[in-house]
Design a protein around this motif. Structure first.
Motif, short mmCIF file in Angstrom:
data_model
loop_
_atom_site.label_atom_id
_atom_site.label_comp_id
_atom_site.label_asym_id
_atom_site.label_seq_id
_atom_site.Cartn_x
_atom_site.Cartn_y
_atom_site.Cartn_z
N ILE A 16 0.83 -1.29 0.11
CA ILE A 16 -0.04 0.02 0.02
C ILE A 16 1.08 1.16 0.13
N GLN A 17 1.83 1.35 0.87
CA GLN A 17 2.78 2.24 0.73
C GLN A 17 3.56 2.69 -0.40
N HIS A 18 4.01 1.46 -1.06
CA HIS A 18 4.78 1.55 -2.33
C HIS A 18 3.89 2.08 -3.28
N ALA A 19 2.51 1.80 -3.45
CA ALA A 19 1.58 2.22 -4.45
C ALA A 19 1.46 3.70 -4.35
N LEU A 36 2.22 -0.56 -13.28
CA LEU A 36 3.51 -0.84 -12.66
C LEU A 36 3.59 -2.04 -11.73
N LEU A 37 2.56 -1.91 -10.91
CA LEU A 37 2.20 -3.01 -9.82
C LEU A 37 2.03 -4.18 -10.55
N ALA A 38 1.31 -4.40 -11.88
CA ALA A 38 1.17 -5.61 -12.43
C ALA A 38 2.33 -6.25 -12.99
N GLU A 39 3.12 -5.46 -13.57
CA GLU A 39 4.43 -5.87 -13.80
C GLU A 39 5.33 -6.45 -12.92
N ARG A 40 4.81 -6.25 -11.50
CA ARG A 40 5.59 -7.08 -10.39
C ARG A 40 4.70 -8.12 -9.84
N ASP A 43 -2.28 -8.07 -8.73
CA ASP A 43 -3.31 -7.58 -9.29
C ASP A 43 -4.03 -6.61 -8.63
N ILE A 44 -3.73 -5.35 -8.89
CA ILE A 44 -4.36 -4.46 -7.80
C ILE A 44 -5.19 -3.28 -9.06
N SER A 45 -6.29 -2.88 -8.77
CA SER A 45 -6.91 -1.93 -9.77
C SER A 45 -6.57 -0.82 -9.48
N VAL A 49 -5.96 1.69 -5.94
CA VAL A 49 -4.98 2.57 -5.74
C VAL A 49 -5.58 4.14 -5.31
N ARG A 50 -6.69 4.47 -6.11
CA ARG A 50 -7.27 5.87 -5.75
C ARG A 50 -7.73 5.76 -4.26
N ARG A 51 -8.35 4.72 -4.01
CA ARG A 51 -8.67 4.82 -2.57
C ARG A 51 -7.73 4.70 -1.60
N TRP A 52 -6.60 4.15 -1.82
CA TRP A 52 -5.63 4.06 -0.91
C TRP A 52 -4.90 5.53 -0.91
N VAL A 53 -4.89 6.12 -1.89
CA VAL A 53 -4.35 7.45 -1.95
C VAL A 53 -5.10 8.49 -1.01
N LEU A 54 -6.64 8.50 -1.38
CA LEU A 54 -7.35 9.39 -0.68
C LEU A 54 -7.23 8.95 0.80
N LYS A 55 -7.32 7.76 1.37
CA LYS A 55 -7.38 7.44 2.71
C LYS A 55 -5.92 7.64 3.17
N PHE A 56 -4.89 7.39 2.90
CA PHE A 56 -3.50 7.19 3.41
C PHE A 56 -2.74 8.32 2.95
N GLY A 57 -3.10 8.81 1.79
CA GLY A 57 -2.25 9.88 1.21
C GLY A 57 -1.71 10.91 1.93
N PRO A 58 -2.69 11.75 2.51
CA PRO A 58 -2.56 12.91 3.27
C PRO A 58 -1.41 12.80 4.24
#
Length: 116
Positions: A16-19, A36-40, A43-45, A49-58
């Protein structure tokens, strides 16, 4: 600051932190981060990622900015102590060759996404 709570999330905190870091550090879209995460092999949509950024990003962005401010303050004190008074040179140069002030301005622009 209080630690972030990653309970009830499918992926470990490191992923989560890496994304979030990928999205905030580089000017990438959510779909770019998804690719980028799919290359690794993850399988993350892009919506996740948008939800994680909104929740943990600030919170993560605040921590990164405060950590870089502390580093730049320490670097500025070190440069001021090492400056030669005979020549009056007070400009500090970072490792990349950019002036210290220019480095701060460029980094802050990446975190403006969260302030909208």
């Amino acid at each position: 600051m209080a630690p972030l709570c990653y309970r009830r999330h499918r992926f470990p905190p490191e992923i989560i932190q890496h994304a979030i870091w990928l999205y905030l550090r580089f000017t990438l879209s959510y779909r770019d981060v998804e690719e980028l995460l799919a290359e690794r092999g993850l399988d993350i949509s892009y919506e996740t990622v948008r939800r994680w950024v909104l929740k943990f990003g600030p919170t993560i962005a605040r921590r990164l900015v405060s950590a870089s401010a502390k580093r730049s303050m320490a670097f500025g004190r070190e440069c001021a102590a090492n400056a030669r008074p005979a020549t009056g040179v007070r400009s500090c140069i970072e490792d990349e060759g950019r002036p210290l002030e220019a480095g701060r301005q460029g980094q802050a622009s990446n975190y403006r996404k969260l302030r909208r």
